[in-house]
Design a protein around this motif. Sequence first.
Motif, mmCIF file in Angstrom:
data_model
loop_
_atom_site.group_PDB
_atom_site.id
_atom_site.type_symbol
_atom_site.label_atom_id
_atom_site.label_comp_id
_atom_site.label_asym_id
_atom_site.label_seq_id
_atom_site.Cartn_x
_atom_site.Cartn_y
_atom_site.Cartn_z
ATOM 1 N N LEU A 48 1.408 -6.600 -11.436
ATOM 2 C CA LEU A 48 0.762 -7.159 -10.316
ATOM 3 C C LEU A 48 -0.561 -7.557 -10.404
ATOM 4 C CD1 LEU A 48 4.048 -6.904 -8.279
ATOM 5 C CD2 LEU A 48 3.485 -8.909 -10.365
ATOM 6 N N PHE A 49 -1.327 -6.253 -10.332
ATOM 7 C CA PHE A 49 -2.208 -6.086 -9.706
ATOM 8 C C PHE A 49 -3.331 -5.442 -10.986
ATOM 9 C CE2 PHE A 49 0.452 -5.952 -5.853
ATOM 10 C CZ PHE A 49 -0.480 -6.963 -5.077
ATOM 11 N N THR A 50 -4.677 -6.362 -10.915
ATOM 12 C CA THR A 50 -5.667 -5.392 -11.816
ATOM 13 C C THR A 50 -6.414 -5.003 -10.910
ATOM 14 O OG1 THR A 50 -7.007 -5.403 -13.539
ATOM 15 C CG2 THR A 50 -6.542 -7.248 -12.426
ATOM 16 N N ARG A 51 -7.648 -3.933 -11.114
ATOM 17 C CA ARG A 51 -8.836 -3.794 -10.263
ATOM 18 C C ARG A 51 -10.203 -4.207 -10.965
ATOM 19 N NH1 ARG A 51 -8.761 -1.230 -6.034
ATOM 20 N NH2 ARG A 51 -6.636 -0.329 -4.828
ATOM 21 N N VAL A 52 -10.639 -4.723 -10.263
ATOM 22 C CA VAL A 52 -12.181 -5.221 -10.706
ATOM 23 C C VAL A 52 -13.467 -4.869 -9.861
ATOM 24 C CG1 VAL A 52 -13.273 -7.706 -10.899
ATOM 25 C CG2 VAL A 52 -11.634 -7.546 -11.328
ATOM 26 N N GLY A 53 -13.961 -3.774 -9.783
ATOM 27 C CA GLY A 53 -14.681 -3.198 -9.062
ATOM 28 C C GLY A 53 -13.952 -2.450 -8.597
ATOM 29 N N ARG A 54 -14.109 -2.319 -6.785
ATOM 30 C CA ARG A 54 -13.405 -2.513 -5.432
ATOM 31 C C ARG A 54 -12.797 -3.498 -5.014
ATOM 32 N NH1 ARG A 54 -17.265 0.425 -1.374
ATOM 33 N NH2 ARG A 54 -15.471 1.130 -0.698
ATOM 34 N N ARG A 55 -12.623 -4.037 -5.454
ATOM 35 C CA ARG A 55 -11.566 -5.575 -5.497
ATOM 36 C C ARG A 55 -10.223 -5.629 -6.321
ATOM 37 N NH1 ARG A 55 -14.620 -11.044 -4.540
ATOM 38 N NH2 ARG A 55 -12.293 -11.362 -3.837
ATOM 39 N N MET A 56 -9.037 -5.868 -4.997
ATOM 40 C CA MET A 56 -7.815 -6.848 -6.692
ATOM 41 C C MET A 56 -8.193 -7.706 -6.749
ATOM 42 S SD MET A 56 -5.422 -3.501 -3.626
ATOM 43 C CE MET A 56 -4.178 -4.241 -5.673
ATOM 44 N N ARG A 57 -7.559 -7.737 -7.888
ATOM 45 C CA ARG A 57 -6.599 -9.322 -8.773
ATOM 46 C C ARG A 57 -6.049 -9.019 -8.920
ATOM 47 N NH1 ARG A 57 -11.439 -11.770 -13.048
ATOM 48 N NH2 ARG A 57 -12.640 -11.270 -10.663
ATOM 49 N N LEU A 58 -4.826 -10.653 -8.611
ATOM 50 C CA LEU A 58 -4.243 -10.723 -9.178
ATOM 51 C C LEU A 58 -3.611 -11.035 -10.818
ATOM 52 C CD1 LEU A 58 -2.365 -13.026 -6.646
ATOM 53 C CD2 LEU A 58 -1.516 -10.841 -6.803
ATOM 54 N N THR A 59 -2.844 -10.400 -11.096
ATOM 55 C CA THR A 59 -2.350 -10.550 -12.663
ATOM 56 C C THR A 59 -2.027 -12.358 -12.950
ATOM 57 O OG1 THR A 59 -0.238 -9.997 -12.670
ATOM 58 C CG2 THR A 59 -2.229 -8.050 -13.479
ATOM 59 N N GLU A 60 -1.843 -12.557 -14.521
ATOM 60 C CA GLU A 60 -1.644 -13.377 -14.311
ATOM 61 C C GLU A 60 0.692 -13.932 -13.591
ATOM 62 O OE1 GLU A 60 0.594 -17.095 -17.718
ATOM 63 O OE2 GLU A 60 -0.222 -15.388 -17.907
ATOM 64 N N ALA A 61 1.130 -12.538 -13.944
ATOM 65 C CA ALA A 61 2.456 -11.881 -13.395
ATOM 66 C C ALA A 61 2.440 -12.390 -11.604
ATOM 67 C CB ALA A 61 3.107 -11.221 -13.781
ATOM 68 N N GLY A 62 1.340 -11.510 -11.614
ATOM 69 C CA GLY A 62 1.003 -11.619 -10.039
ATOM 70 C C GLY A 62 0.998 -12.579 -9.606
ATOM 71 N N GLU A 63 0.192 -13.613 -10.109
ATOM 72 C CA GLU A 63 -0.670 -15.074 -9.017
ATOM 73 C C GLU A 63 1.443 -16.256 -9.517
ATOM 74 O OE1 GLU A 63 -3.254 -16.688 -11.765
ATOM 75 O OE2 GLU A 63 -4.581 -15.534 -10.542
ATOM 76 N N ALA A 64 1.941 -15.790 -10.664
ATOM 77 C CA ALA A 64 3.578 -16.330 -10.413
ATOM 78 C C ALA A 64 4.446 -16.236 -9.067
ATOM 79 C CB ALA A 64 4.065 -16.243 -11.836
ATOM 80 N N LEU A 65 4.026 -14.206 -8.867
ATOM 81 C CA LEU A 65 5.527 -13.878 -7.779
ATOM 82 C C LEU A 65 4.844 -14.490 -6.949
ATOM 83 C CD1 LEU A 65 7.953 -11.892 -7.932
ATOM 84 C CD2 LEU A 65 6.286 -10.127 -7.400
ATOM 85 N N ALA A 66 3.383 -14.727 -6.199
ATOM 86 C CA ALA A 66 3.029 -14.510 -5.494
ATOM 87 C C ALA A 66 3.889 -16.360 -4.690
ATOM 88 C CB ALA A 66 1.284 -14.820 -5.012
ATOM 89 N N ARG A 67 3.602 -17.126 -5.809
ATOM 90 C CA ARG A 67 3.968 -18.694 -5.563
ATOM 91 C C ARG A 67 4.817 -18.534 -5.082
ATOM 92 N NH1 ARG A 67 0.690 -19.778 -10.097
ATOM 93 N NH2 ARG A 67 2.476 -19.109 -11.301
ATOM 94 N N HIS A 68 6.059 -17.678 -5.633
ATOM 95 C CA HIS A 68 7.470 -17.694 -4.919
ATOM 96 C C HIS A 68 8.155 -16.520 -3.723
ATOM 97 C CE1 HIS A 68 9.009 -19.610 -8.039
ATOM 98 N NE2 HIS A 68 8.548 -18.865 -9.576
ATOM 99 N N ALA A 69 6.374 -15.837 -3.902
ATOM 100 C CA ALA A 69 7.495 -14.961 -2.794
ATOM 101 C C ALA A 69 7.241 -15.708 -1.104
ATOM 102 C CB ALA A 69 5.957 -13.752 -2.031
ATOM 103 N N GLU A 70 5.934 -16.580 -0.986
ATOM 104 C CA GLU A 70 6.598 -16.963 0.618
ATOM 105 C C GLU A 70 7.848 -18.048 0.496
ATOM 106 O OE1 GLU A 70 3.782 -19.371 3.308
ATOM 107 O OE2 GLU A 70 2.638 -18.526 1.665
ATOM 108 N N ILE A 71 8.168 -18.431 -0.532
ATOM 109 C CA ILE A 71 9.466 -19.444 -0.015
ATOM 110 C C ILE A 71 10.928 -18.559 -0.261
ATOM 111 C CG2 ILE A 71 11.191 -20.728 -1.228
ATOM 112 C CD1 ILE A 71 8.148 -22.087 -2.693
#
Length: 301
Positions: A48-71
């Motif tokens: 769900l996450f990948t690291r870019v340097g010291r920051r975390m970035r959502l993967t494609e699956a993570g972005e899809a899940l994030a759209r549903h999580a709030e709902i």
Amino acid sequence: MFDSRHIKTFHAVVTAGSYSAAARALGYTQPAITQQMKALERAVGSPLFTRVGRRMRLTEAGEALARHAEIILESLTAAQQQMSSLTRLRAGRVRVCAFPSAGATLIPEALARLAADHPGVRVELLEGEPPDSLSRLVRGECDITLAFTYPGLREQVPEELVEIRLLEDQMTVLLPMGHPLARRRAVKLADLADERWIAGCLRCRANFLHECAEQGFAPDIAFTTDDILVVQSLVAEGLGVAMMPGLVLSFLRHDKITGRALDPAARRQVSAYVLREHLRIPATALVLDELKAAAARRVGC
């Protein structure tokens, strides 16, 4: 299946931007956050996450899940609030099926008190005579059924239903005001053997025929109707007499008719019926309590 706790934690990580910030927001340790996200990724089947340097970035699956999580979380909150309202009797729906004379007497009295004390509990009214009304309860078309039984008839009640006895309803005879027997306090059925009769529903008609047979005569049934107001109108016009339950006397609409008790006394049992598991539903239990209270206030039935 996703664990709702993991979805909540995932949403916190996305919102906060890191595991450590989410841990502070939720009051967890960072290893606990890490373990939950690993469990969620196993359930998803993808990182769900990948690291870019010291920051975390959502993967494609993570972005899809994030759209549903709030709902998902909003739906869970709404569900929790609704369940709380139901269990605390701030809301609820109860479907009550009743025969006409109960619908005109016990039901309004019970619902008036219910509306005053628990305005969020909604009651839907259905009309039905036993045994059909009991079958509707078994089929799940209503939550409570008000029905009646006669002691002289062998009547089967489905074994999955619980009976809550409400009152014994004394049977009466409706007569035109000018009838010779209207001056008596009580009337024998045999004294009306030569009259024309108005019969009601199938169960009432069966009991009426049984009572007449006990008195040694077969009645001349001129009319048959389930409509209590029609019965009253026919009696008022002198077209027949009728054996009716005492509950009817409390809402007579014709000043040209009167009701007299039977001698010897005859009664029917009025009860509420419910599926056993529905007794644990707060709104249903509350309606039953109000029905019992309304029945207890009716003296002389």
